[in-house]
Motif scaffolding. Sequence first.
Motif, PDB file in Angstrom:
ATOM      1  N   ARG A   1      -0.902   9.373  -9.357  1.00  0.00           N
ATOM      2  CA  ARG A   1       0.349   9.564  -8.618  1.00  0.00           C
ATOM      3  C   ARG A   1       0.607   8.397  -7.673  1.00  0.00           C
ATOM      4  N   LEU A   2       1.848   7.934  -7.639  1.00  0.00           N
ATOM      5  CA  LEU A   2       2.230   6.862  -6.727  1.00  0.00           C
ATOM      6  C   LEU A   2       1.949   7.279  -5.288  1.00  0.00           C
ATOM      7  N   ALA A   3       1.270   6.409  -4.529  1.00  0.00           N
ATOM      8  CA  ALA A   3       0.880   6.741  -3.162  1.00  0.00           C
ATOM      9  C   ALA A   3       1.750   6.063  -2.108  1.00  0.00           C
ATOM     10  N   GLY A   4       2.411   4.980  -2.463  1.00  0.00           N
ATOM     11  CA  GLY A   4       3.248   4.284  -1.490  1.00  0.00           C
ATOM     12  C   GLY A   4       4.184   3.322  -2.171  1.00  0.00           C
ATOM     13  N   LEU A   5       5.443   3.304  -1.743  1.00  0.00           N
ATOM     14  CA  LEU A   5       6.450   2.422  -2.336  1.00  0.00           C
ATOM     15  C   LEU A   5       7.593   2.221  -1.368  1.00  0.00           C
ATOM     16  N   GLY A   6       8.001   0.969  -1.192  1.00  0.00           N
ATOM     17  CA  GLY A   6       9.218   0.717  -0.441  1.00  0.00           C
ATOM     18  C   GLY A   6       9.088  -0.350   0.624  1.00  0.00           C
ATOM     19  N   ALA A   7      10.233  -0.739   1.165  1.00  0.00           N
ATOM     20  CA  ALA A   7      10.302  -1.753   2.213  1.00  0.00           C
ATOM     21  C   ALA A   7       9.776  -1.202   3.524  1.00  0.00           C
ATOM     22  N   GLN A   8       9.022  -2.020   4.240  1.00  0.00           N
ATOM     23  CA  GLN A   8       8.459  -1.614   5.525  1.00  0.00           C
ATOM     24  C   GLN A   8       8.363  -2.816   6.447  1.00  0.00           C
ATOM     25  N   ALA A   9       8.178  -2.545   7.732  1.00  0.00           N
ATOM     26  CA  ALA A   9       7.979  -3.607   8.723  1.00  0.00           C
ATOM     27  C   ALA A   9       6.745  -3.284   9.549  1.00  0.00           C
ATOM     28  N   MET A  10       5.919  -4.292   9.776  1.00  0.00           N
ATOM     29  CA  MET A  10       4.698  -4.116  10.568  1.00  0.00           C
ATOM     30  C   MET A  10       4.940  -4.599  11.991  1.00  0.00           C
ATOM     31  N   PRO A  11       4.634  -3.773  12.994  1.00  0.00           N
ATOM     32  CA  PRO A  11       4.825  -4.215  14.379  1.00  0.00           C
ATOM     33  C   PRO A  11       3.791  -5.267  14.765  1.00  0.00           C
ATOM     34  N   THR A  12       4.227  -6.294  15.482  1.00  0.00           N
ATOM     35  CA  THR A  12       3.311  -7.305  16.022  1.00  0.00           C
ATOM     36  C   THR A  12       3.784  -7.681  17.422  1.00  0.00           C
ATOM     37  N   ALA A  13       2.958  -8.426  18.130  1.00  0.00           N
ATOM     38  CA  ALA A  13       3.332  -8.891  19.464  1.00  0.00           C
ATOM     39  C   ALA A  13       4.485  -9.874  19.422  1.00  0.00           C
ATOM     40  N   HIS A  14       4.774 -10.420  18.247  1.00  0.00           N
ATOM     41  CA  HIS A  14       5.860 -11.392  18.085  1.00  0.00           C
ATOM     42  C   HIS A  14       7.061 -10.772  17.376  1.00  0.00           C
ATOM     43  N   GLY A  15       7.128  -9.463  17.343  1.00  0.00           N
ATOM     44  CA  GLY A  15       8.212  -8.792  16.651  1.00  0.00           C
ATOM     45  C   GLY A  15       7.774  -8.336  15.270  1.00  0.00           C
ATOM     46  N   PRO A  16       8.640  -7.623  14.559  1.00  0.00           N
ATOM     47  CA  PRO A  16       8.245  -7.063  13.261  1.00  0.00           C
ATOM     48  C   PRO A  16       8.071  -8.135  12.186  1.00  0.00           C
ATOM     49  N   LEU A  17       7.075  -7.915  11.340  1.00  0.00           N
ATOM     50  CA  LEU A  17       6.872  -8.701  10.136  1.00  0.00           C
ATOM     51  C   LEU A  17       7.329  -7.833   8.971  1.00  0.00           C
ATOM     52  N   ARG A  18       8.302  -8.313   8.215  1.00  0.00           N
ATOM     53  CA  ARG A  18       8.867  -7.502   7.143  1.00  0.00           C
ATOM     54  C   ARG A  18       8.091  -7.680   5.844  1.00  0.00           C
ATOM     55  N   GLY A  19       8.157  -6.649   5.010  1.00  0.00           N
ATOM     56  CA  GLY A  19       7.454  -6.695   3.743  1.00  0.00           C
ATOM     57  C   GLY A  19       7.644  -5.401   2.982  1.00  0.00           C
ATOM     58  N   HIS A  20       6.607  -4.983   2.242  1.00  0.00           N
ATOM     59  CA  HIS A  20       6.746  -3.768   1.447  1.00  0.00           C
ATOM     60  C   HIS A  20       5.368  -3.211   1.087  1.00  0.00           C
ATOM     61  N   THR A  21       5.371  -2.055   0.433  1.00  0.00           N
ATOM     62  CA  THR A  21       4.143  -1.443  -0.050  1.00  0.00           C
ATOM     63  C   THR A  21       4.370  -0.876  -1.449  1.00  0.00           C
ATOM     64  N   PHE A  22       3.310  -0.885  -2.265  1.00  0.00           N
ATOM     65  CA  PHE A  22       3.389  -0.348  -3.628  1.00  0.00           C
ATOM     66  C   PHE A  22       1.951  -0.155  -4.118  1.00  0.00           C
ATOM     67  N   HIS A  23       1.477   1.089  -4.172  1.00  0.00           N
ATOM     68  CA  HIS A  23       0.079   1.288  -4.588  1.00  0.00           C
ATOM     69  C   HIS A  23      -0.133   2.688  -5.142  1.00  0.00           C
ATOM     70  N   TYR A  24      -1.190   2.786  -5.969  1.00  0.00           N
ATOM     71  CA  TYR A  24      -1.574   4.030  -6.621  1.00  0.00           C
ATOM     72  C   TYR A  24      -2.970   4.478  -6.174  1.00  0.00           C
ATOM     73  N   SER A  25      -3.386   4.084  -5.018  1.00  0.00           N
ATOM     74  CA  SER A  25      -4.683   4.512  -4.506  1.00  0.00           C
ATOM     75  C   SER A  25      -4.531   5.002  -3.080  1.00  0.00           C
ATOM     76  N   ARG A  26      -5.577   5.648  -2.580  1.00  0.00           N
ATOM     77  CA  ARG A  26      -5.592   6.079  -1.186  1.00  0.00           C
ATOM     78  C   ARG A  26      -6.923   5.676  -0.563  1.00  0.00           C
ATOM     79  N   LEU A  27      -6.898   5.389   0.715  1.00  0.00           N
ATOM     80  CA  LEU A  27      -8.101   5.043   1.463  1.00  0.00           C
ATOM     81  C   LEU A  27      -8.551   6.253   2.254  1.00  0.00           C
ATOM     82  N   GLU A  28      -9.767   6.710   2.007  1.00  0.00           N
ATOM     83  CA  GLU A  28     -10.349   7.823   2.764  1.00  0.00           C
ATOM     84  C   GLU A  28     -11.295   7.225   3.793  1.00  0.00           C
TER      85      GLU A  28
END
Length: 431
Positions: A352-379
């Motif tokens: 099952r797809l675990a993550g998909l789509g555009a996202q932004a990561m917060p940083t001290a210099h403002g958001p870094l834009r990007g995306h996610t797409f994966h079929y695994s999960r981290l426990e």
Amino acid sequence: MVARAVLIAAVASGQGKTTVTAALARKLVRTGRRVRVFKCGPDFIDPMVLARACGAPVESLDLWMVGAERCRALLAEAAEQADAILVEGVMGLYDGTPSAADLSREFGLPVLAVIDAGAMAQTAGALVHGLRDYGPVDMAGVVANRIASAGHAAMVAASLRDIPLLGTLPKQAASLPERHLGLVLPDEVAGLDELLDSLADQLALDLDAWDALPAAQIPAPAAPDGAAGRPLAGARIAVARDAAFMFLYPANLATLEGLGAQLEYFSPLADEPVPHTATAVYLPGGYPELHAAALSAGQRWQASLRRAHADGIPIVAECGGMMALAESLQDKEGQEWPMAGLLPGKVVMQTRLAGLGAQAMPTAHGPLRGHTFHYSRLETVQPAAAVTQKHPSGGAGENLYCLGSLQASYFHGYFPSNPAAVAAMFSRSAA
């Protein structure tokens, strides 16, 4: 030189956009035209195939992640260098925020609609007119995929009324192979160039109609002021690059070099250690799950990363890179493979797809834009240091884990969106 430019789009995924784009690129190249291809939206694999088809690097275009000004600069540069510009859309023409249609209207790119005509004839006209008028968008023409005969093509052409049928492609005996994250990597496809040539041969293209398309009118934006400087001057960044770690934007490497860094490459799959001269390490995404046995057996690359981490060298790990740094990776068959162990917990592959789509990561210099797409999960018991923000909903996205000098997440950053944040990520002071 006159560059013709089109955005190749469809009503949905699975209609043959990539096949048609690759076939058209290869056909135009074989007529002596200089062709540049772009991919709309976040993607790593399609651009590799399209680069093989056209013989030139393929960049991403996205009004949010890449930004309108950088998109404009990339298109304007291509218009100065090429005779033909092909932009492959993403999903359906109007899907997403922003959509491929938004990109079409922003830069005056007429749409070349790909339709799967395998199970229709005259209804093709209704479909294409709906695609044109809903936005609306300018429609350059249509390529009908999976055409059964000349008579079938004639029925489709008649149904289009004032929209030209620029090309047809028959049902293919062989197509571009796929796996869970999209197309299979080009180097894994035996006879890929022969397949691309075959697709180009099968594409019946009206070259006179193509040459009658209006010239691209994409003025270059104002040049940047260059205020970012070279904060990574003197840095030597070791980049993992092989069949297990190849999901990275060419623009990311160019950004690191533009910030002053020198790049060195190493192959964990070949059990190569991190170069001893490295001042930072970049582990991009890829397919570690397909190479788990070899990665697990590689003691030199694992030990070198543990040493780098102990020495406080910044390590940036994205998606597949993070997966390889967990304690273990469980593949789709349920077998568990020990990994480098910098991040507590295990990665579990799932159908099952675990993550998909555009996202932004917060940083001290403002958001870094990007995306996610994966079929695994981290426990893991490791608490998240931050959480990315989904676009456009603003909801919580992927966890960002920070352990000493390690920064790891399923998030793929698009480095040109925030060079200052990127410089900080690869600097020892930040680690």
